[in-house]
Design a protein around this motif. Sequence first.
Motif, PDB file in Angstrom:
ATOM      1  N   LEU A 261       0.816  -1.215   0.000  1.00  0.00           N
ATOM      2  CA  LEU A 261       0.000   0.000   0.000  1.00  0.00           C
ATOM      3  C   LEU A 261       0.854   1.272   0.000  1.00  0.00           C
ATOM      4  O   LEU A 261       0.483   2.272  -0.589  1.00  0.00           O
ATOM      5  CB  LEU A 261      -0.950   0.000   1.207  1.00  0.00           C
TER       6      LEU A 261
ATOM      7  N   ASP B   7      -4.706  -0.649  -7.138  1.00  0.00           N
ATOM      8  CA  ASP B   7      -5.788  -0.497  -6.160  1.00  0.00           C
ATOM      9  C   ASP B   7      -7.084  -1.048  -6.730  1.00  0.00           C
ATOM     10  O   ASP B   7      -7.375  -0.878  -7.921  1.00  0.00           O
ATOM     11  CB  ASP B   7      -5.963   0.985  -5.806  1.00  0.00           C
TER      12      ASP B   7
ATOM     13  N   THR C  85      -9.166   0.421  -9.867  1.00  0.00           N
ATOM     14  CA  THR C  85      -9.318   1.874  -9.970  1.00  0.00           C
ATOM     15  C   THR C  85      -9.120   2.298 -11.418  1.00  0.00           C
ATOM     16  O   THR C  85      -9.724   3.258 -11.900  1.00  0.00           O
ATOM     17  CB  THR C  85      -8.270   2.571  -9.071  1.00  0.00           C
TER      18      THR C  85
ATOM     19  N   ASP D 275     -11.393  -2.095   0.266  1.00  0.00           N
ATOM     20  CA  ASP D 275     -10.340  -1.691  -0.674  1.00  0.00           C
ATOM     21  C   ASP D 275      -9.123  -2.582  -0.500  1.00  0.00           C
ATOM     22  O   ASP D 275      -8.734  -2.897   0.633  1.00  0.00           O
ATOM     23  CB  ASP D 275      -9.942  -0.230  -0.434  1.00  0.00           C
TER      24      ASP D 275
ATOM     25  N   ARG E  37      -5.056  -3.765  -2.184  1.00  0.00           N
ATOM     26  CA  ARG E  37      -3.976  -3.528  -3.135  1.00  0.00           C
ATOM     27  C   ARG E  37      -3.644  -4.902  -3.723  1.00  0.00           C
ATOM     28  O   ARG E  37      -3.338  -5.838  -2.977  1.00  0.00           O
ATOM     29  CB  ARG E  37      -2.775  -2.962  -2.393  1.00  0.00           C
TER      30      ARG E  37
END
Length: 351
Positions: free
Chosen positions: A287, A295, A315, A335, A337
């Motif tokens: 992150l 992301d 994203t 969310d 990564r």
Amino acid sequence: MSDLVVSGASVIHGSTLAVDDVSMTIRSGELVAVLGPSGCGKTSLLLAIAGLLPVREGSIAIGSRELSRPGRVVPPEKRGIGWVPQEASLFPHLSVAENIGFAVPRGRGRAARIRELAELVGLGALTNRAPNQLSGGQAQRVALARALAPRPEVLLLDEPFAALDTQLRTGLRREVAELLRAQGTTSILVTHDQEEALTLADRVAVLRDGHLEQFGTPEEIYQQPASDWVARFVGDVVELDGAWRGGRVTCALGAVEAAAVGFTPADGDTVRLMLRPEWIVPRPDLLAHAAAGADARVASISYAGHDAMLSCDLTAGLTVRMRMAAVDLPAVGEDLRLAVQRPGLAYPVPA
Ligand SMILES: Nc1ncnc2c1ncn2[C@@H]1O[C@H](COP(=O)(O)OP(=O)(O)OP(=O)(O)O)[C@@H](O)[C@H]1O
């Protein structure tokens, strides 16, 4: 025991070129699965090996014994090849023992051989039963014993588990594979069930439109598919287009290390990156590293008990699927990564 060698074989079935220039060597004692979509020529290949269809080109041999070439077909009963069909097709008026005995030569030791075969397939206690008193799985065991009775050098199995329910199929196919290995019988199993092919076989032959697309171990077929078609046909794939540069593909998942399969891209070329969903993993440790990973937000979760398939919106605007063990799963809306944990595969972008 000798290898079964199919060499440049082409087979016409009806008016179709059902098998087109197929070459493969099946080693003595090996269990090979022939996998492919409906109509790709699996059964036609088996029929040619059994001597029930002629080859138009090429040859089929067991060791130095030639069985088929154009204009010459050793008849099925003289090839030393056994056949287990999709449906057991037993003689309804004969008992289990008599059905098995149909393929055991008359003479001394015949009854003992029938008993041995019945026990081999786990039917020692049911030899007096009639076929209509057997379950589907038991009937297939009789068909297997009958096919093994003449001690064939090669056994052909044409979707022998397809008519059975899932639970029975899983158990029986594992048992049959163990039995064939213990007997050292060279076996070819036709299936359109990729899980069956990958779990049972020593090597898998993937057929498409009569062509042999790939012949390799289950790991090779799954981890290093020879074409994007094989990658899509066997297992789940995540496909992303991106720019190739020095062994990496820059795409919505970041700059992903990849191996180009069957072609040599130039830097800047657009290529298609293929990944297995389990190669994509959450990497909370990344992150803080803006340059690594991508992301994403969990859009949905399809729970399958042992593992789960997550759909994640990147994203960058695309959705990818990732498969992970169903332990401490993230929640929908969380969310993440994401990063790719092993090199992906790059193929040309289809025209
Ligand atoms: N009995 C038949 N008569 C004429 N042509 C046939 C016959 N069976 C198959 N074919 C042709 O041969 C081609 C290959 O069929 P084959 O049965 O070998 O495929 P398959 O991979 O075993 O298919 P499936 O998984 O549906 O059993 C088919 O596309 C069809 O055109």
